[in-house]
Design a protein around this motif. Structure first.
Motif, PDB file in Angstrom:
ATOM      1  N   GLU A 177     -44.106  33.416 -35.842  1.00  0.00           N
ATOM      2  CA  GLU A 177     -44.250  32.398 -34.803  1.00  0.00           C
ATOM      3  C   GLU A 177     -43.020  32.338 -33.913  1.00  0.00           C
ATOM      4  O   GLU A 177     -43.123  32.098 -32.708  1.00  0.00           O
ATOM      5  CB  GLU A 177     -44.510  31.033 -35.442  1.00  0.00           C
ATOM      6  CG  GLU A 177     -45.058  30.006 -34.475  1.00  0.00           C
ATOM      7  CD  GLU A 177     -45.534  28.744 -35.165  1.00  0.00           C
ATOM      8  OE1 GLU A 177     -44.928  27.682 -34.927  1.00  0.00           O
ATOM      9  OE2 GLU A 177     -46.495  28.835 -35.947  1.00  0.00           O
ATOM     10  N   THR A 178     -41.848  32.573 -34.482  1.00  0.00           N
ATOM     11  CA  THR A 178     -40.627  32.559 -33.676  1.00  0.00           C
ATOM     12  C   THR A 178     -40.632  33.691 -32.657  1.00  0.00           C
ATOM     13  O   THR A 178     -40.283  33.492 -31.495  1.00  0.00           O
ATOM     14  CB  THR A 178     -39.385  32.664 -34.576  1.00  0.00           C
ATOM     15  OG1 THR A 178     -39.309  31.501 -35.407  1.00  0.00           O
ATOM     16  CG2 THR A 178     -38.112  32.757 -33.751  1.00  0.00           C
ATOM     17  N   TYR A 179     -41.037  34.888 -33.105  1.00  0.00           N
ATOM     18  CA  TYR A 179     -41.117  35.998 -32.156  1.00  0.00           C
ATOM     19  C   TYR A 179     -42.223  35.765 -31.129  1.00  0.00           C
ATOM     20  O   TYR A 179     -42.013  35.908 -29.920  1.00  0.00           O
ATOM     21  CB  TYR A 179     -41.369  37.315 -32.893  1.00  0.00           C
ATOM     22  CG  TYR A 179     -40.100  37.986 -33.366  1.00  0.00           C
ATOM     23  CD1 TYR A 179     -39.198  38.535 -32.457  1.00  0.00           C
ATOM     24  CD2 TYR A 179     -39.792  38.072 -34.711  1.00  0.00           C
ATOM     25  CE1 TYR A 179     -38.024  39.153 -32.897  1.00  0.00           C
ATOM     26  CE2 TYR A 179     -38.630  38.682 -35.159  1.00  0.00           C
ATOM     27  CZ  TYR A 179     -37.747  39.224 -34.239  1.00  0.00           C
ATOM     28  OH  TYR A 179     -36.586  39.823 -34.662  1.00  0.00           O
ATOM     29  N   ALA A 180     -43.431  35.397 -31.601  1.00  0.00           N
ATOM     30  CA  ALA A 180     -44.578  35.296 -30.700  1.00  0.00           C
ATOM     31  C   ALA A 180     -44.457  34.151 -29.709  1.00  0.00           C
ATOM     32  O   ALA A 180     -44.778  34.312 -28.521  1.00  0.00           O
ATOM     33  CB  ALA A 180     -45.866  35.133 -31.526  1.00  0.00           C
ATOM     34  N   GLU A 196     -29.889  35.228 -35.002  1.00  0.00           N
ATOM     35  CA  GLU A 196     -29.399  33.854 -34.950  1.00  0.00           C
ATOM     36  C   GLU A 196     -30.515  32.886 -34.541  1.00  0.00           C
ATOM     37  O   GLU A 196     -30.613  31.776 -35.074  1.00  0.00           O
ATOM     38  CB  GLU A 196     -28.227  33.753 -33.973  1.00  0.00           C
ATOM     39  CG  GLU A 196     -26.939  34.373 -34.491  1.00  0.00           C
ATOM     40  CD  GLU A 196     -26.874  35.881 -34.280  1.00  0.00           C
ATOM     41  OE1 GLU A 196     -27.886  36.471 -33.862  1.00  0.00           O
ATOM     42  OE2 GLU A 196     -25.800  36.463 -34.546  1.00  0.00           O
ATOM     43  N   LEU A 197     -31.361  33.318 -33.601  1.00  0.00           N
ATOM     44  CA  LEU A 197     -32.479  32.469 -33.187  1.00  0.00           C
ATOM     45  C   LEU A 197     -33.477  32.273 -34.328  1.00  0.00           C
ATOM     46  O   LEU A 197     -33.988  31.167 -34.535  1.00  0.00           O
ATOM     47  CB  LEU A 197     -33.179  33.082 -31.969  1.00  0.00           C
ATOM     48  CG  LEU A 197     -32.410  32.999 -30.647  1.00  0.00           C
ATOM     49  CD1 LEU A 197     -33.077  33.859 -29.585  1.00  0.00           C
ATOM     50  CD2 LEU A 197     -32.310  31.558 -30.164  1.00  0.00           C
ATOM     51  N   LEU A 198     -33.752  33.337 -35.071  1.00  0.00           N
ATOM     52  CA  LEU A 198     -34.649  33.227 -36.226  1.00  0.00           C
ATOM     53  C   LEU A 198     -34.099  32.233 -37.243  1.00  0.00           C
ATOM     54  O   LEU A 198     -34.826  31.380 -37.766  1.00  0.00           O
ATOM     55  CB  LEU A 198     -34.832  34.601 -36.880  1.00  0.00           C
ATOM     56  CG  LEU A 198     -35.716  35.609 -36.148  1.00  0.00           C
ATOM     57  CD1 LEU A 198     -35.549  36.999 -36.754  1.00  0.00           C
ATOM     58  CD2 LEU A 198     -37.184  35.193 -36.204  1.00  0.00           C
ATOM     59  N   GLU A 199     -32.817  32.341 -37.510  1.00  0.00           N
ATOM     60  CA  GLU A 199     -32.188  31.444 -38.481  1.00  0.00           C
ATOM     61  C   GLU A 199     -32.178  30.004 -37.965  1.00  0.00           C
ATOM     62  O   GLU A 199     -32.470  29.054 -38.709  1.00  0.00           O
ATOM     63  CB  GLU A 199     -30.764  31.914 -38.757  1.00  0.00           C
ATOM     64  CG  GLU A 199     -29.958  31.019 -39.692  1.00  0.00           C
ATOM     65  CD  GLU A 199     -30.502  31.003 -41.121  1.00  0.00           C
ATOM     66  OE1 GLU A 199     -30.196  30.046 -41.853  1.00  0.00           O
ATOM     67  OE2 GLU A 199     -31.221  31.957 -41.498  1.00  0.00           O
ATOM     68  N   ALA A 200     -31.858  29.824 -36.698  1.00  0.00           N
ATOM     69  CA  ALA A 200     -31.780  28.476 -36.132  1.00  0.00           C
ATOM     70  C   ALA A 200     -33.137  27.780 -36.158  1.00  0.00           C
ATOM     71  O   ALA A 200     -33.241  26.600 -36.537  1.00  0.00           O
ATOM     72  CB  ALA A 200     -31.251  28.545 -34.700  1.00  0.00           C
ATOM     73  N   LEU A 201     -34.180  28.493 -35.785  1.00  0.00           N
ATOM     74  CA  LEU A 201     -35.518  27.894 -35.751  1.00  0.00           C
ATOM     75  C   LEU A 201     -36.061  27.654 -37.152  1.00  0.00           C
ATOM     76  O   LEU A 201     -36.856  26.735 -37.380  1.00  0.00           O
ATOM     77  CB  LEU A 201     -36.460  28.771 -34.933  1.00  0.00           C
ATOM     78  CG  LEU A 201     -36.193  28.683 -33.423  1.00  0.00           C
ATOM     79  CD1 LEU A 201     -36.766  29.881 -32.682  1.00  0.00           C
ATOM     80  CD2 LEU A 201     -36.777  27.397 -32.860  1.00  0.00           C
ATOM     81  N   ASP A 202     -35.605  28.465 -38.095  1.00  0.00           N
ATOM     82  CA  ASP A 202     -35.981  28.218 -39.489  1.00  0.00           C
ATOM     83  C   ASP A 202     -35.314  26.932 -39.993  1.00  0.00           C
ATOM     84  O   ASP A 202     -35.942  26.114 -40.664  1.00  0.00           O
ATOM     85  CB  ASP A 202     -35.565  29.410 -40.356  1.00  0.00           C
ATOM     86  CG  ASP A 202     -35.894  29.182 -41.828  1.00  0.00           C
ATOM     87  OD1 ASP A 202     -37.083  29.042 -42.154  1.00  0.00           O
ATOM     88  OD2 ASP A 202     -34.954  29.108 -42.641  1.00  0.00           O
ATOM     89  N   ARG A 203     -34.065  26.746 -39.644  1.00  0.00           N
ATOM     90  CA  ARG A 203     -33.360  25.538 -40.090  1.00  0.00           C
ATOM     91  C   ARG A 203     -33.903  24.276 -39.412  1.00  0.00           C
ATOM     92  O   ARG A 203     -34.016  23.227 -40.044  1.00  0.00           O
ATOM     93  CB  ARG A 203     -31.867  25.663 -39.787  1.00  0.00           C
ATOM     94  CG  ARG A 203     -31.137  26.723 -40.597  1.00  0.00           C
ATOM     95  CD  ARG A 203     -29.636  26.620 -40.357  1.00  0.00           C
ATOM     96  NE  ARG A 203     -28.918  27.778 -40.882  1.00  0.00           N
ATOM     97  CZ  ARG A 203     -27.597  27.910 -40.839  1.00  0.00           C
ATOM     98  NH1 ARG A 203     -26.855  26.944 -40.300  1.00  0.00           N
ATOM     99  NH2 ARG A 203     -27.001  28.996 -41.314  1.00  0.00           N
ATOM    100  N   ASP A 204     -34.237  24.386 -38.118  1.00  0.00           N
ATOM    101  CA  ASP A 204     -34.658  23.197 -37.373  1.00  0.00           C
ATOM    102  C   ASP A 204     -36.103  22.805 -37.671  1.00  0.00           C
ATOM    103  O   ASP A 204     -36.413  21.612 -37.791  1.00  0.00           O
ATOM    104  CB  ASP A 204     -34.506  23.441 -35.868  1.00  0.00           C
ATOM    105  CG  ASP A 204     -33.053  23.485 -35.427  1.00  0.00           C
ATOM    106  OD1 ASP A 204     -32.208  22.852 -36.095  1.00  0.00           O
ATOM    107  OD2 ASP A 204     -32.753  24.154 -34.411  1.00  0.00           O
ATOM    108  N   LEU A 205     -36.997  23.797 -37.750  1.00  0.00           N
ATOM    109  CA  LEU A 205     -38.423  23.505 -37.869  1.00  0.00           C
ATOM    110  C   LEU A 205     -39.120  24.303 -38.964  1.00  0.00           C
ATOM    111  O   LEU A 205     -40.330  24.176 -39.139  1.00  0.00           O
ATOM    112  CB  LEU A 205     -39.119  23.796 -36.527  1.00  0.00           C
ATOM    113  CG  LEU A 205     -38.756  22.864 -35.368  1.00  0.00           C
ATOM    114  CD1 LEU A 205     -39.087  23.518 -34.037  1.00  0.00           C
ATOM    115  CD2 LEU A 205     -39.489  21.538 -35.501  1.00  0.00           C
ATOM    116  N   ARG A 206     -38.370  25.119 -39.668  1.00  0.00           N
ATOM    117  CA  ARG A 206     -38.902  26.074 -40.636  1.00  0.00           C
ATOM    118  C   ARG A 206     -40.008  26.912 -40.027  1.00  0.00           C
ATOM    119  O   ARG A 206     -41.070  27.129 -40.614  1.00  0.00           O
ATOM    120  CB  ARG A 206     -39.382  25.384 -41.907  1.00  0.00           C
ATOM    121  CG  ARG A 206     -38.874  26.102 -43.154  1.00  0.00           C
ATOM    122  CD  ARG A 206     -39.500  25.618 -44.436  1.00  0.00           C
ATOM    123  NE  ARG A 206     -40.766  26.290 -44.718  1.00  0.00           N
ATOM    124  CZ  ARG A 206     -41.454  26.137 -45.854  1.00  0.00           C
ATOM    125  NH1 ARG A 206     -40.996  25.326 -46.781  1.00  0.00           N
ATOM    126  NH2 ARG A 206     -42.575  26.761 -46.053  1.00  0.00           N
TER     127      ARG A 206
END
Length: 534
Positions: A71-74, A56-66
């Motif tokens: 980068e999301t994990y790191a 869900e965090l991966l999807e949310a950060l992709d939608r908000d900032l692509r």
């Protein structure tokens, strides 16, 4: 990336905010958050909720900032999970009472100590650029320190904010920790409440509003702000290394990083090589172009896009790399601009985007003076060159932190204190510093009753002058320097330590110390024998 159903972003009712804060203050007063075991349990539950909601965090950060998966994990998920583990493993040590150093012998009889008390009910407001990391990181410190917490995530990343609220509501005790969603009206309502500390990350403009609201209740604040951060490249620097590292730090999150360099001051003899190496690095990082790369983020919203575009339009500099913009996709290509005026718009304003202006300078002194004129207290400074050159940069400038021959890396080490100075912020956090940020160091002494005869001289009346004389003998320190500013030498201590720096051999030093101890023993024993004879 597979799509996941994300929780909706829902504004918290303004009328509910006072009752939320009241609930948390009531819980804090009950001392529920005081035991270390309780704090550790909450942090461990937060850890597993982060793990359970990774997709869900991966999807949310992709939608908000692509943001890319890497980068999301790191920069978001792994950073927080590592910080939780570090805090849970270290908390018992952090919470221990401290015995102050260099306490006078008389004062040691009072068993002075420093207790680590939580501050109370704290407000944490998060920014949009690293919405999970920069919201949860200070919250971890606040939980570890035993506070109750209201978190206000950035409404500019609504998907991330909604997932964070879900994580908090499923993992944490709702009587102690709450997530409030909203924009300016909700934030204003929060600032109207009484807090024991406010932790704000964002722009200097908004920070002034927060500080003004806090002063009404004398609330302490920690401000983590941005900065027109300089990078300084000397003529002796490794130019390829400088180009790659500075490009990496400026393209992370599409330049929406408060620590990344705002401009580069490069010795004019290396400017052509630096531009060429930046061009090479750009092709290596984004072989098919940044726009097609899954590793390059987007600007958060159209307002930010237009602000950065305006800076670029007003610049008198020459675009030498990049320059492409797409408002519909919120895309700004990494753009290198060669400028000649230190008052250029891309230098004096914080871009918070993928702009890399380069201003040629005559030498290192010119670079240092220019950096100080543009912004005296940036969040970070990045110096590239020899050890002597980078030391000179550190000595001649001020900043919240610094990375030598690198870009922003000092801000990535999780247990290294991070914070600004001057108008780039106040206070610090990360690791132990996060615990300290939300802790009151409470000084405590215990005066035993048997000391009363010794302490009687502090009671009035003071007409007897011997009281002052005795008090001075007990408390006044004698200077170890004379009126000519010369250091006095205690002969006994000098013999005992043998002048410290004069005896280089450890064996010789140990032998001489043993000899001094032997003589002292003989002298003492002789004194005792004489007293017996007498």
């Amino acid at each position: 990336m597979a799509l996941f159903e994300l929780p909706p972003f829902k504004h918290t009712l303004i009328d509910d905010i006072p009752s939320i804060v009241s609930r948390l203050r009531k819980t804090y007063s009950s001392q529920k958050t005081r035991p270390a075991e309780y704090r550790i349990r909450q942090l461990r539950q937060l850890y597993w909720a982060m793990v359970d909601n990774e997709k869900e965090l991966l999807e949310a950060l992709d939608r908000d900032l692509r943001k890319s998966t890497f980068e999301t994990y790191a920069a978001e998920i792994n950073f927080i999970t590592n910080e939780i583990i570090f805090a849970t493993q270290s908390l018992h040590q952090w919470m221990k009472d401290e015995t102050p150093a260099d306490i006078a012998l008389m004062d040691k009889l009072l068993t002075p100590k420093i207790r680590k008390d939580p501050l109370g009910v704290v407000l944490i407001t998060g920014p949009f650029n690293f919405p999970v990391h920069l919201s949860f990181s200070p919250m971890i410190g606040a939980i570890a320190a035993g506070n109750t917490v209201v978190l206000k995530p950035s409404e500019q990343c609504p998907n991330s904010a909604a997932v964070m609220q879900k994580i908090m509501e499923t993992a944490l005790d709702q009587d102690c920790y709450a997530c409030v969603q909203g924009a300016v009206p909700e934030t204003t309502a929060l600032l109207d409440q009484h807090w024991d500390k406010i932790f704000f990350t964002g722009s200097a403009r908004t920070a002034r509003i927060v500080a003004q609201a806090a002063i009404k209740n004398l609330t302490p604040v920690a401000l983590e702000l941005g900065g027109r951060n300089p990078a300084i490249v000397s003529k002796h620097a490794n130019i390829r290394l400088a180009a790659r590292r500075l490009l990496w730090s400026k393209t992370m999150n599409a330049g929406q990083v408060c620590m990344s360099q705002n401009y580069i001051l490069a010795d004019r003899v290396v400017v052509p090589d630096l531009i060429q190496e930046l061009r090479v690095a750009m092709k290596e990082f984004f072989p098919g172009g940044a726009k097609k790369s899954a590793d390059f983020s987007r600007i958060v919203n159209i307002n930010s896009f237009n602000r950065i575009k305006k800076m670029l339009d007003e610049s008198s500099g020459k675009v030498v790399i990049g320059g492409a913009l797409d408002a519909e996709e919120l895309f700004i290509e990494p753009t290198v601009i060669e400028v000649t005026d230190p008052r250029d718009s891309v230098l004096v304003e914080e871009s918070f985007g993928p702009l890399l202006p380069i201003l040629p300078v005559d030498n290192l002194d010119h670079a240092i003076s220019t950096a100080n004129e543009i912004h005296e207290t940036p969040l970070g400074i990045y110096a590239f060159g020899t050890l002597a050159e980078t030391d000179k940069v550190l000595a001649g400038t001020r900043s919240g932190g610094a990375s030598i021959n690198d870009g922003l890396f000092h801000g990535i080490i999780p247990n290294l204190p991070f914070g600004g100075v001057g108008d780039s912020g106040s206070g610090s956090y990360r690791g132990r510093a996060s615990f300290d940020c939300f802790t009151h160091r409470r000084s405590i002494i215990h005066t035993p009753s048997w000391m009363e005869p010794m302490l009687a001289l502090r009671y009035p009346p003071f007409t007897n002058t011997t009281k002052l004389h005795r008090y001075n003998r007990m408390t006044l320190l004698k200077p170890d320097f004379d009126r000519n500013n010369n250091q006095k030498i205690n002969i006994f201590w000098y013999l005992l330590t043998l002048g410290s720096g004069t005896a280089k051999s450890g064996a010789f030093r140990a032998t001489m110390l043993a000899a001094v101890a032997f003589l002292l023993k003989r002298y003492t024993c002789g004194e005792l024998r004489l007293r017996r004879i007498q």
